[in-house]
Scaffold this active site. Structure first.
Site, PDB file in Angstrom:
ATOM      1  CG  HIS A  48       1.890 -21.978  23.969  1.00 17.31           C
ATOM      2  ND1 HIS A  48       2.939 -21.614  23.144  1.00 17.31           N
ATOM      3  CD2 HIS A  48       2.470 -22.557  25.047  1.00 17.31           C
ATOM      4  CE1 HIS A  48       4.086 -21.978  23.682  1.00 17.31           C
ATOM      5  NE2 HIS A  48       3.839 -22.551  24.836  1.00 17.31           N
ATOM      6  NE  ARG A  73       0.877 -21.415  29.688  1.00 18.93           N
ATOM      7  CZ  ARG A  73       1.338 -22.496  29.068  1.00 18.93           C
ATOM      8  NH1 ARG A  73       2.275 -23.257  29.635  1.00 18.93           N
ATOM      9  NH2 ARG A  73       0.820 -22.868  27.906  1.00 18.93           N
ATOM     10  CG  ASP A  87      -4.863  -3.874  38.260  1.00 20.56           C
ATOM     11  OD1 ASP A  87      -4.286  -2.916  37.735  1.00 20.56           O
ATOM     12  OD2 ASP A  87      -4.728  -4.176  39.471  1.00 20.56           O
ATOM     13  CD  GLU A 152       8.046 -23.722  30.388  1.00 24.99           C
ATOM     14  OE1 GLU A 152       7.315 -24.540  29.816  1.00 24.99           O
ATOM     15  OE2 GLU A 152       7.702 -22.536  30.553  1.00 24.99           O
ATOM     16  CG  ASP A 178       8.224 -25.244  26.478  1.00 25.52           C
ATOM     17  OD1 ASP A 178       7.120 -24.846  26.889  1.00 25.52           O
ATOM     18  OD2 ASP A 178       8.640 -25.005  25.323  1.00 25.52           O
TER      19      ASP A 178
END
Ligand SMILES: O=C(O)C(=O)C[C@H](O)[C@@H](O)CO
Length: 257
Positions: A48, A73, A87, A152, A178
């Site tokens: 977000h 996230r 990575d 969620e 959510d």
């Protein structure tokens, strides 16, 4: 020399309860300030917040230098994004919108090198291997990866037992916002039906021996989640905290002038 030990993974798996904060400012300088606050972990939000792989790498660098435990996230379960995040050095990933055991298995396999999974080999270029300064990275990285699936939705809750049955999923994070939206209570994560679904899921996650996570800035909500077994507790969002403090401060003086 092996891959860095993921102390966050091992502390959570040992049952420690650790508090953390969302970082959505997408700025290394602000991440460094947040690292002085004393949270046990800090989550760089690529879902977000306006983060991209470069901004997440820059924040990882300052947070690692300061000794903070970090989580990334991602915006979705795209294996290419998972590969890039690993990575640049992320070792704990939170993947949103997980709704099936099959999806959880694909996410797990995207985090592991062959033969366990299909993570592409690029350690020669990767910050994760200290740019190949860690000679044993390819054979030691897998054990330090922590996969947190974010459930969620009602579909995700229905699939929870199957997701928890996968030993490659180290923990499940319940997203109250959510989940509330999916349950028809958008903007109301404290709606009784939503909160009970959250608490029940947290109990099931810990009963399965997995890391159980949640995010709320309401101390009472967090206490209830902790009592239900949550041990990966998101208790703040930098953007929300900063915006609130700025508005309160301005209001304090505007009233007096
Ligand atoms: O559903 C949730 O709750 C979360 O996943 C956390 C939100 O994404 C976070 O941005 C706070 O609203």
């Amino acid at each position: 020399m092996p891959a860095p030990v993921n102390t966050l993974k091992h502390r959570l798996q040992a049952g420690e309860t650790l508090i953390g904060c969302w970082l959505g400012m997408a700025e290394p300088y602000l991440a460094e300030i947040s690292a002085t606050a004393g949270f046990d972990w800090l989550l760089i939000d690529g879902e977000h917040a306006p983060n991209d792989i470069r901004s997440m790498a820059a924040q990882l660098a300052v947070l690692d230098a300061g000794g903070a435990s970090t989580v990334i996230r991602l915006p979705d379960d795209d294996p290419a994004r998972i590969k890039q995040a690993l990575d640049i050095g992320a070792q704990t990933l939170l993947i949103p919108m997980v709704e099936s055991a099959g999806q959880a298995e694909r996410i797990y396999r995207a985090t592991r090198y062959p033969p366990l999974g299909f993570r592409g080999v690029g350690s020669a270029l990767a910050r994760a291997s200290k740019f190949a300064a860690i000679p044993d990275y390819l054979t030691t990285a897998d054990d330090q990866i922590c996969v947190l699936a974010q459930v969620e939705s009602r579909a995700g809750l229905q699939a929870l037992d199957g997701i928890l049955a996968n030993d490659g999923i180290d923990g499940v994070f319940i997203g109250p916002s959510d989940l509330a939206a999916d349950m028809g209570h958008i903007g109301r994560p404290a709606e009784p039906a939503v909160k009970e679904a959250v608490l029940d899921a947290l109990r099931r996650i810990r009963a399965a021996g997995r890391i159980a996570g949640v995010l709320s800035m309401d101390p009472a909500y967090i206490t209830d989640c902790r009592d239900a077994g949550a041990n990966f507790l998101g208790v703040g969002i930098d953007v929300t905290l900063f915006a609130g403090a700025m508005r309160a401060h301005a209001s304090k003086f505007k009233q007096s002038t």
